[in-house]
Write a protein that holds these residues in place. Structure first.
Motif, PDB file in Angstrom:
ATOM      1  N   GLY A   1       2.012  -0.873  -0.569  1.00 22.65           N
ATOM      2  CA  GLY A   1       2.642   0.187  -1.340  1.00 22.65           C
ATOM      3  C   GLY A   1       4.068  -0.114  -1.737  1.00 22.65           C
ATOM      4  O   GLY A   1       4.485  -1.275  -1.874  1.00 22.65           O
ATOM      5  N   THR A   2       4.847   0.957  -1.871  1.00 20.72           N
ATOM      6  CA  THR A   2       6.237   0.840  -2.315  1.00 20.72           C
ATOM      7  C   THR A   2       7.076   0.002  -1.362  1.00 20.72           C
ATOM      8  O   THR A   2       7.939  -0.773  -1.788  1.00 20.72           O
ATOM      9  CB  THR A   2       6.860   2.245  -2.448  1.00 20.72           C
ATOM     10  OG1 THR A   2       6.051   3.038  -3.332  1.00 20.72           O
ATOM     11  CG2 THR A   2       8.267   2.162  -3.001  1.00 20.72           C
ATOM     12  N   GLY A   3       6.822   0.160  -0.056  1.00 18.63           N
ATOM     13  CA  GLY A   3       7.577  -0.621   0.923  1.00 18.63           C
ATOM     14  C   GLY A   3       7.398  -2.118   0.735  1.00 18.63           C
ATOM     15  O   GLY A   3       8.349  -2.894   0.880  1.00 18.63           O
TER      16      GLY A   3
ATOM     17  N   GLN B   1       1.304   5.832   7.643  1.00 22.32           N
ATOM     18  CA  GLN B   1       1.984   5.950   6.350  1.00 22.32           C
ATOM     19  C   GLN B   1       2.934   4.783   6.118  1.00 22.32           C
ATOM     20  O   GLN B   1       2.958   4.187   5.034  1.00 22.32           O
ATOM     21  CB  GLN B   1       2.750   7.269   6.293  1.00 22.32           C
ATOM     22  CG  GLN B   1       3.421   7.512   4.941  1.00 22.32           C
ATOM     23  CD  GLN B   1       4.110   8.862   4.874  1.00 22.32           C
ATOM     24  OE1 GLN B   1       4.056   9.640   5.831  1.00 22.32           O
ATOM     25  NE2 GLN B   1       4.747   9.146   3.747  1.00 22.32           N
ATOM     26  N   ALA B   2       3.720   4.438   7.146  1.00 22.25           N
ATOM     27  CA  ALA B   2       4.645   3.311   7.019  1.00 22.25           C
ATOM     28  C   ALA B   2       3.889   1.998   6.883  1.00 22.25           C
ATOM     29  O   ALA B   2       4.282   1.115   6.110  1.00 22.25           O
ATOM     30  CB  ALA B   2       5.582   3.263   8.228  1.00 22.25           C
TER      31      ALA B   2
ATOM     32  N   ASP C   1       0.808   1.516   5.587  1.00 26.04           N
ATOM     33  CA  ASP C   1       0.215   1.419   4.243  1.00 26.04           C
ATOM     34  C   ASP C   1       1.280   1.122   3.188  1.00 26.04           C
ATOM     35  O   ASP C   1       1.047   0.361   2.247  1.00 26.04           O
ATOM     36  CB  ASP C   1      -0.507   2.715   3.894  1.00 26.04           C
ATOM     37  CG  ASP C   1      -1.768   2.918   4.727  1.00 26.04           C
ATOM     38  OD1 ASP C   1      -2.273   1.925   5.279  1.00 26.04           O
ATOM     39  OD2 ASP C   1      -2.232   4.070   4.828  1.00 26.04           O
ATOM     40  N   SER C   2       2.446   1.719   3.332  1.00 29.81           N
ATOM     41  CA  SER C   2       3.523   1.512   2.361  1.00 29.81           C
ATOM     42  C   SER C   2       3.993   0.064   2.364  1.00 29.81           C
ATOM     43  O   SER C   2       4.150  -0.551   1.307  1.00 29.81           O
ATOM     44  CB  SER C   2       4.696   2.444   2.671  1.00 29.81           C
ATOM     45  OG  SER C   2       5.771   2.192   1.784  1.00 29.81           O
ATOM     46  N   LEU C   3       4.202  -0.485   3.560  1.00 27.96           N
ATOM     47  CA  LEU C   3       4.681  -1.869   3.654  1.00 27.96           C
ATOM     48  C   LEU C   3       3.589  -2.868   3.330  1.00 27.96           C
ATOM     49  O   LEU C   3       3.863  -3.947   2.801  1.00 27.96           O
ATOM     50  CB  LEU C   3       5.233  -2.127   5.063  1.00 27.96           C
ATOM     51  CG  LEU C   3       5.867  -3.502   5.312  1.00 27.96           C
ATOM     52  CD1 LEU C   3       7.028  -3.749   4.356  1.00 27.96           C
ATOM     53  CD2 LEU C   3       6.337  -3.629   6.758  1.00 27.96           C
TER      54      LEU C   3
END
Length: 302
Positions: free
Chosen positions: A261-263, A253-254, A256-258
C-alpha cells in the motif's frame, strides 16, 4: 497560395516522421497505457511491477530524443543500415505473434530498427541511451527467471531482520527464510528479497549519472551503482523487519500498507531519495576535490 508553397517543403520534410510516429502510436499506445495503468494501480502481474521505473525512464527517454538530441539528429546524413531492416522485420514478427512477452520486446527492437533504417549507426549511437532506458523499462520474464537464485539473499535478509528485532527485545526466531515473531511465521519470499527496488535503484542511478553528465566516468558509475545496491539491501532489511514485527503483533493495517500500500510507496520514495542524496554528495565532493587540485596547481606555479 504563398502559404501553401511555404508549407509544402515543411510537410514533405516532416511527413516521414509523422507517419512513423503515427504507426508507433497506433501499435504501442494501448500497450504503454496498459503498462502505466498497471504500474500506477498495481493491477499488473508481479513480474511487470518490477519495471515500474519506466514511469520515470520512458518520459526521460522521450525528452532526450525529441528535445536534447533532435537538432543533432536532423544534421545526420540519411543512410540506411541493413541491420535496421532486419530488426524491423524481427520486431514486426514478434508483434504479430500476440505473445505478451514478444509483443513487449518488439517495442525496443522496432525503435532500434527505425534508428538504423533512417540514420544508420550514427543515429543509433546518438539515441543509444534513450533506447537503453526503453529496453530496461520493457516488462519481461527476467525477474521470474531470477527468483530461483534469490535464496541466499532471502536467508541473509531474514537473519539480518531477526537480529535487528532481537535488539529491540522482540520475541523472534529465524529458520532459514522464515521469521517467527511471537511464534507467528513471516516468510521472506523471493519477491520480498528486494530485487524490485534493486532494479529501480540501479535504473535511477543510471538516470542520475546521465543527468549529471557523469555517465562516462567509470569510477563514478561503479561507486554510485555499489551505493545503490548497498542502500537497496539495507532499506529492504529494515522493511522486512517492520513487516515481521507488524505481522507478529497483529497490526494488519500497518502490514498491508507497508507490504503493498501507501507505506510501501513511501518506503520506495525514501530509498530513491537517499540515492539522489548520495549522488548529490558525490557531486559536491568531486567539485571540492577539483577546486583543491586547481588551488594546489596555482600555488605550485607561484
Amino acid at each position: 497560395m504563398q502559404i501553401t508553397q511555404k508549407l509544402r517543403p515543411l510537410i514533405e520534410k516532416e511527413l516521414g516522421n509523422v507517419l512513423i510516429i503515427g504507426c508507433l502510436t497506433l501499435m504501442y499506445a494501448p500497450i504503454l497505457l496498459h503498462w502505466v495503468d498497471g504500474w500506477l494501480n498495481k493491477n499488473i502481474n508481479t513480474e511487470h511491477e518490477y519495471f515500474s521505473h519506466g514511469l520515470i525512464g520512458l518520459p526521460y527517454a522521450a525528452y532526450l530524443v525529441f528535445n536534447q538530441n533532435s537538432k543533432e539528429w536532423e544534421n545526420l546524413d540519411n543512410k540506411i543500415h541493413p541491420l535496421g531492416g532486419f530488426l524491423l522485420g524481427v520486431g514486426i514478427v514478434f508483434y504479430i505473434t500476440g505473445s505478451i512477452e514478444l509483443v513487449n520486446l518488439s517495442f525496443p527492437i522496432i525503435l532500434g530498427g527505425i534508428l538504423l533504417w533512417l540514420k544508420g549507426m550514427p543515429g543509433l549511437k546518438l539515441n543509444s541511451f534513450p533506447l537503453l532506458l526503453v529496453l530496461l523499462a520493457t516488462p519481461n520474464s527476467i525477474p521470474y527467471l531470477l527468483t530461483p537464485y534469490t535464496l541466499p539473499l532471502q536467508k541473509f535478509i531474514a537473519g539480518a531482520a531477526g537480529f535487528i528485532l532481537m535488539q529491540f527485545g522482540a520475541n523472534v526466531n529465524v529458520d532459514g527464510i522464515y521469521l517467527y515473531v511471537n511464534n507467528i511465521p513471516v516468510e521472506v519470499a523471493p519477491y520480498c528479497a528486494g530485487l524490485k527496488m534493486l532494479f529501480t535503484g540501479l535504473y535511477v542511478s543510471l538516470l542520475l549519472l546521465h543527468w549529471s553528465g557523469k555517465i562516462d566516468d567509470k569510477k563514478r558509475v561503479i561507486s554510485l551503482s555499489i551505493s545503490a545496491v548497498f542502500i537497496s539491501v539495507i532499506t529492504n532489511i529494515i522493511r522486512n523487519s517492520l513487516l515481521a514485527m507488524f505481522h507478529g503483533t497483529g497490526n494488519k493495517q500497518a502490514f498491508d500498507s507497508l507490504h503493498e500500500g501507501t507505506g510501501g510507496d513511501i518506503y520506495s520514495v525514501i530509498m530513491l531519495g537517499i540515492i539522489v542524496g548520495v549522488n548529490w554528495l558525490m557531486d559536491k565532493i568531486s567539485i571540492k576535490s577539483q577546486e583543491s587540485l586547481e588551488l594546489e596547481r596555482e600555488n605550485s606555479h607561484e
